[in-house]
Design an enzyme around this catalytic site. Sequence first.
Site, PDB file in Angstrom:
ATOM      1  N   ASP A   1      -5.826   9.923  16.673  1.00  0.00           N
ATOM      2  CA  ASP A   1      -6.214   9.849  15.259  1.00  0.00           C
ATOM      3  C   ASP A   1      -6.885   8.519  14.961  1.00  0.00           C
ATOM      4  OD1 ASP A   1      -4.504  10.397  12.059  1.00  0.00           O
ATOM      5  OD2 ASP A   1      -6.564  10.728  12.735  1.00  0.00           O
TER       6      ASP A   1
ATOM      7  N   LYS B   1       8.064  -0.309   5.796  1.00  0.00           N
ATOM      8  CA  LYS B   1       7.494   0.981   5.396  1.00  0.00           C
ATOM      9  C   LYS B   1       8.658   1.906   5.052  1.00  0.00           C
ATOM     10  CE  LYS B   1       3.853   4.131   7.019  1.00  0.00           C
ATOM     11  NZ  LYS B   1       2.804   4.221   8.060  1.00  0.00           N
TER      12      LYS B   1
ATOM     13  N   PHE C   1       2.952   9.752   2.895  1.00  0.00           N
ATOM     14  CA  PHE C   1       4.401   9.913   3.065  1.00  0.00           C
ATOM     15  C   PHE C   1       5.166   8.615   2.939  1.00  0.00           C
ATOM     16  CE2 PHE C   1       4.587  14.260   3.872  1.00  0.00           C
ATOM     17  CZ  PHE C   1       3.497  14.623   4.629  1.00  0.00           C
ATOM     18  N   GLY C   2       4.556   7.573   2.434  1.00  0.00           N
ATOM     19  CA  GLY C   2       5.365   6.364   2.416  1.00  0.00           C
ATOM     20  C   GLY C   2       4.710   5.247   1.639  1.00  0.00           C
TER      21      GLY C   2
ATOM     22  N   GLY D   1       0.847  -1.200   0.000  1.00  0.00           N
ATOM     23  CA  GLY D   1       0.000   0.000   0.000  1.00  0.00           C
ATOM     24  C   GLY D   1       0.872   1.236   0.000  1.00  0.00           C
ATOM     25  N   LYS D   2       0.228   2.348  -0.204  1.00  0.00           N
ATOM     26  CA  LYS D   2       1.015   3.574  -0.078  1.00  0.00           C
ATOM     27  C   LYS D   2       0.162   4.655   0.577  1.00  0.00           C
ATOM     28  CE  LYS D   2       0.493   5.108  -4.918  1.00  0.00           C
ATOM     29  NZ  LYS D   2      -0.650   5.965  -4.725  1.00  0.00           N
ATOM     30  N   GLY D   3       0.835   5.530   1.318  1.00  0.00           N
ATOM     31  CA  GLY D   3       0.134   6.628   1.988  1.00  0.00           C
ATOM     32  C   GLY D   3       0.716   7.936   1.514  1.00  0.00           C
TER      33      GLY D   3
HETATM   34  C1  LIG Z   1       2.440   3.286   3.768  1.00  0.00           C
HETATM   35  C2  LIG Z   1       1.051   2.835   3.905  1.00  0.00           C
HETATM   36  C3  LIG Z   1       0.434   3.490   5.101  1.00  0.00           C
HETATM   37  C4  LIG Z   1       0.332   4.892   5.163  1.00  0.00           C
HETATM   38  C5  LIG Z   1      -0.309   5.489   6.259  1.00  0.00           C
HETATM   39  C6  LIG Z   1      -0.835   4.728   7.293  1.00  0.00           C
HETATM   40  C7  LIG Z   1      -0.721   3.329   7.263  1.00  0.00           C
HETATM   41  C8  LIG Z   1      -1.304   2.532   8.391  1.00  0.00           C
HETATM   42  C9  LIG Z   1      -2.710   2.152   8.056  1.00  0.00           C
HETATM   43  C10 LIG Z   1      -0.077   2.714   6.163  1.00  0.00           C
HETATM   44  N1  LIG Z   1       0.052   1.300   6.116  1.00  0.00           N
HETATM   45  C11 LIG Z   1       0.964   0.669   6.914  1.00  0.00           C
HETATM   46  O1  LIG Z   1       1.718   1.313   7.644  1.00  0.00           O
HETATM   47  N2  LIG Z   1       0.950  -0.729   6.901  1.00  0.00           N
HETATM   48  C12 LIG Z   1       1.637  -1.486   7.805  1.00  0.00           C
HETATM   49  C13 LIG Z   1       1.339  -2.793   7.538  1.00  0.00           C
HETATM   50  C14 LIG Z   1       0.472  -2.852   6.459  1.00  0.00           C
HETATM   51  C15 LIG Z   1       0.233  -1.556   6.074  1.00  0.00           C
HETATM   52  C16 LIG Z   1       0.174  -4.214   6.256  1.00  0.00           C
HETATM   53  N3  LIG Z   1      -0.607  -4.859   5.369  1.00  0.00           N
HETATM   54  C17 LIG Z   1      -1.216  -4.278   4.296  1.00  0.00           C
HETATM   55  O2  LIG Z   1      -1.147  -3.092   3.976  1.00  0.00           O
HETATM   56  C18 LIG Z   1      -2.059  -5.186   3.444  1.00  0.00           C
HETATM   57  C19 LIG Z   1      -2.796  -4.619   2.400  1.00  0.00           C
HETATM   58  C20 LIG Z   1      -3.589  -5.446   1.603  1.00  0.00           C
HETATM   59  C21 LIG Z   1      -3.688  -6.819   1.833  1.00  0.00           C
HETATM   60  N4  LIG Z   1      -4.475  -7.637   1.013  1.00  0.00           N
HETATM   61  C22 LIG Z   1      -5.474  -6.931   0.201  1.00  0.00           C
HETATM   62  C23 LIG Z   1      -6.151  -7.874  -0.779  1.00  0.00           C
HETATM   63  N5  LIG Z   1      -6.714  -9.042  -0.068  1.00  0.00           N
HETATM   64  C24 LIG Z   1      -7.432  -9.899  -0.981  1.00  0.00           C
HETATM   65  C25 LIG Z   1      -5.672  -9.763   0.630  1.00  0.00           C
HETATM   66  C26 LIG Z   1      -4.968  -8.867   1.661  1.00  0.00           C
HETATM   67  C27 LIG Z   1      -2.962  -7.370   2.882  1.00  0.00           C
HETATM   68  C28 LIG Z   1      -2.136  -6.558   3.688  1.00  0.00           C
HETATM   69  N6  LIG Z   1       0.857  -4.882   7.224  1.00  0.00           N
HETATM   70  N7  LIG Z   1       1.546  -4.024   7.990  1.00  0.00           N
END
Ligand SMILES: CCc1cccc(CC)c1NC(=O)n1cc2c(c1)/C(=N\C(=O)c1ccc(N3CCN(C)CC3)cc1)N=N2
Length: 309
Positions: free
Chosen positions: A159, A65, A47-48, A43-45
């Site tokens: 948050d 990340k 800032f990352g 995934g992407k947010g």
């Molecule tokens: C950099 C991204 C970001 C920015 C800002 C905040 C946040 C926290 C929510 C994050 N994510 C983050 O830090 N994240 C820390 C993480 C994390 C994200 C993560 N898993 C996933 O993102 C993910 C996404 C889709 C997935 N599949 C989707 C399709 N399905 C059929 C099967 C399962 C399975 C896992 N595990 N630790």
Amino acid sequence: QHQHRPSAESRPSDPDPLALPTDPKPKAKQFHLGMFEIGKPLGKGKFGRVYLARERSTGFVCALKVLHKTELQQGKVEKQVRREIEIQSNLAHPNILRLYGHFHDTKRIFLILEFAGKGELYKHLRKAQRFPEWQAAQYIAQMASALRYLHGKHVMHRDIKPENILVGLHGEIKISDFGWSVHAPNNRRNTMCGTLDYLPPEMIKPGREENWYSEKVDLWSLGVLTYEFLVGEAPFEDTPVMTQRRIARGEMSVPGFVSAEARDLIKRLLVLDPEKRIPLEEVEVHPWIVKHCVKGERAYQRASGAAGG
Ligand SMILES: CCc1cccc(CC)c1NC(=O)n1cc2c(c1)/C(=N\C(=O)c1ccc(N3CCN(C)CC3)cc1)N=N2
């Protein structure tokens, strides 16, 4: 049986348990990029970006990340990221995403995070539109447990919203993104960006005395989250100006299809006066939570139902 401790704002600010480790933890071992096999992007947010990763020597699966230093500087969020690392690396709770370690190279900062196998909760919520009451109650019980742990360490998340919650492989939820978390009490005004929906009244308009607030801001957000899980939209959702006004006045209505017990819990959390919000200890034993979460409760209900109880 420990004494009920007065909430943070009524207590002189004692030294930060997280900031002054009495027994400094042995420095976590040094990590570097070569230790990891990088997998698919998760995934992407703002800032990352986050990637599936495996630590070569142990095969340990995690999420890496990647934050670019220039982007953090431009976004003026380096301080937040430092706080996120400091706070999250000291936390260990099944409903809080683990931060195992971090490292950096010239251009990037890397956070070694727990892998949450079922991804982002808000995507599940959008897909389902709204959660059945038993599912929502289980999630809120897990949130209450995580927040009790956090508040026990005088950390407030500030948050709480579906976008910051991930789902583990066994369907358990994990609070992530501690970018806005701080140690309570806090009387610094932070410029908030993003949705206002989850902000409590005391953060919208400064109070008569100093405009400070405490962990009780997370209780308000827990109420907003409960509402959004059950209704599919936030209780004060409107234009930004109207949202602020409706939050400040606590103006919201719960649709008829929401059960009386769930409505009762929402009303006890969405209370303007932070002091009057139902404490987490009481959330965990609220009839709506007990009805859907206490193991054996269903068996008990069936039994009493069978006995015509
Ligand atoms: C950099 C991204 C970001 C920015 C800002 C905040 C946040 C926290 C929510 C994050 N994510 C983050 O830090 N994240 C820390 C993480 C994390 C994200 C993560 N898993 C996933 O993102 C993910 C996404 C889709 C997935 N599949 C989707 C399709 N399905 C059929 C099967 C399962 C399975 C896992 N595990 N630790």
